[in-house]
Write an enzyme that holds these catalytic residues in place. Structure first.
Site, mmCIF file in Angstrom:
data_model
loop_
_atom_site.group_PDB
_atom_site.id
_atom_site.type_symbol
_atom_site.label_atom_id
_atom_site.label_comp_id
_atom_site.label_asym_id
_atom_site.label_seq_id
_atom_site.Cartn_x
_atom_site.Cartn_y
_atom_site.Cartn_z
ATOM 1 N N THR A 96 0.912 -1.095 -0.161
ATOM 2 C CA THR A 96 0.106 -0.031 0.104
ATOM 3 C C THR A 96 0.921 1.215 0.047
ATOM 4 O O THR A 96 1.524 1.402 0.921
ATOM 5 C CB THR A 96 -0.767 -0.054 1.410
ATOM 6 O OG1 THR A 96 -1.592 -0.992 1.316
ATOM 7 C CG2 THR A 96 -1.710 1.140 1.252
ATOM 8 N N LYS A 171 -7.525 1.697 -3.069
ATOM 9 C CA LYS A 171 -7.275 1.255 -1.611
ATOM 10 C C LYS A 171 -7.259 2.584 -0.542
ATOM 11 O O LYS A 171 -7.956 2.498 0.468
ATOM 12 C CB LYS A 171 -5.906 0.658 -1.645
ATOM 13 C CG LYS A 171 -5.229 0.520 -0.173
ATOM 14 C CD LYS A 171 -5.753 -0.767 0.371
ATOM 15 C CE LYS A 171 -5.193 -1.012 1.713
ATOM 16 N NZ LYS A 171 -5.509 -1.977 2.526
ATOM 17 N N LYS A 246 -1.133 5.526 8.764
ATOM 18 C CA LYS A 246 -0.248 5.436 7.337
ATOM 19 C C LYS A 246 -1.494 5.760 6.325
ATOM 20 O O LYS A 246 -1.071 6.712 5.360
ATOM 21 C CB LYS A 246 0.256 4.218 7.159
ATOM 22 C CG LYS A 246 0.685 3.923 5.822
ATOM 23 C CD LYS A 246 1.213 2.648 5.648
ATOM 24 C CE LYS A 246 1.723 2.416 4.075
ATOM 25 N NZ LYS A 246 2.213 1.093 3.708
#
Ligand code: NAD
Length: 296
Positions: A96, A171, A246
């Protein structure tokens, strides 16, 4: 069956690599951690002494690394995968990372005539172990068609989200929605508590009403209504506060870069930063309900 180079054998990468071995592929892995390499060896994989050695002669190269800087370094560094690639290996990055890094690395691969997809996942360590991950894939049709059979051996749902970087975009947007909705559910349950309304009663009503959402129905942040949620095990993760922070930061970087105003996302990112910085980085992100309960 293919020879596959797998770089990044952490909590997610190792079980994903093991599923490729189970599917019959020859997997050669590399990680900076010796411990991770030993675990791969014990499970029937081969370990290499460097990324270059792991990728030599491979038809497919998969990476599962912490963040954009690692992915840029491993692919586009002076001695990186792209510089050293021979033949026509397919490149699959499952980390990611930020959309800009994903697009930059894919452009560098394309310059060398290599097919690449960004294929971040949702489903966590359990999904990686059980090969039930969801892959959100960005890249050209040809690269997606090549990647799909391998992704199907590590996951259950494979969605082509569009061109390069769109897997990361999907995402990041999904996780920003999750981060915000967890805060909304937490505020609702804390307000109910303070109004003398039982959590189970609120759950029974709201989970069947217009306030219902995944964060409530599958991952309720208070103990009781959803027995499998981390709230019932003192917020052992699950999905850590550090990981949610994050992803919230990635969403805010992406919003800035794309000129989108995401005011609630920006405030949510601040709240998760406070949560992670006050000793909760390793606890489940849904424990943020406790911060809301204590707020004055
Ligand atoms: P992790 O920290 O457990 O694993 C990352 C691995 O990469 C480590 O073993 C590290 O040693 C290795 N590494 C770092 N730099 C390297 C380099 N230059 N060369 C070789 N190896 C290197 O992290 P994780 O939980 O496996 O997550 C990996 C990615 O998946 C992250 O981008 C994360 O955001 C994403 N992700 C994680 C989860 C989850 O639940 N853990 C869920 C979805 C997505």
């Amino acid at each position: 069956m293919a020879k596959i180079g797998f770089i990044g054998l952490g909590n997610m990468g190792l079980p994903m690599a093991l599923n490729l071995i189970k599917a019959g592929h020859e997997v050669v892995g590399f990680d900076l951690s010796k411990d991770a390499l030993e675990k791969l060896g014990a499970a029937g994989g081969k370990s290499a002494a460097s990324t270059t050695a792991a990728c030599e002669g491979c038809e497919v190269i998969v990476t599962m690394l912490p963040a954009g800087q690692h992915v840029r370094g491993v692919y586009t560094g002076a001695n990186g995968i792209i510089a050293n690639a021979k033949g026509n290996p397919l490149l699959i990055d499952c980390s990611t990372i930020d959309v800009d890094s994903a697009r930059a690395v894919t452009a560098a691969a394309k310059e060398k005539g290599l097919d690449m997809v960004d294929a971040p996942v949702s489903g966590g360590v359990g999904g990686a172990q059980g090969a039930t991950l969801t892959f959100m894939v960005g890249g050209e049709d040809k690269a997606f068609a090549r990647a799909k059979p391998y992704l199907e051996q590590m996951g259950k749902t494979i969605v082509h989200a569009g061109g390069a970087g769109n897997g990361q975009a999907a995402k990041i947007c999904n996780n920003m929605i999750l981060g915000i909705s967890m805060l909304a559910v937490s505020e609702g349950f804390v307000l109910a508590e303070k109004l003398g309304l039982d959590a189970q009663k609120l759950f029974d009503i709201a989970s069947k009403s217009s306030g219902s959402c995944w964060a409530m129905v599958n991952y309720c942040p208070v103990p009781g209504p959803v027995p499998t949620s981390p709230a019932n095990r003192d917020y052992a993760p699950g999905f850590t506060g550090a990981m949610m922070l994050k992803d919230m930061k990635l969403s805010q970087d992406a919003a800035k870069s794309a000129g989108a105003k995401t005011e609630i996302g920006a405030h949510a990112a601040e709240l998760y930063e406070k949560y992670a910085d006050s000793g909760n980085a390793a606890r489940d992100f849904s424990g943020i309900v406790q911060q809301i309960r204590q707020a004055k």
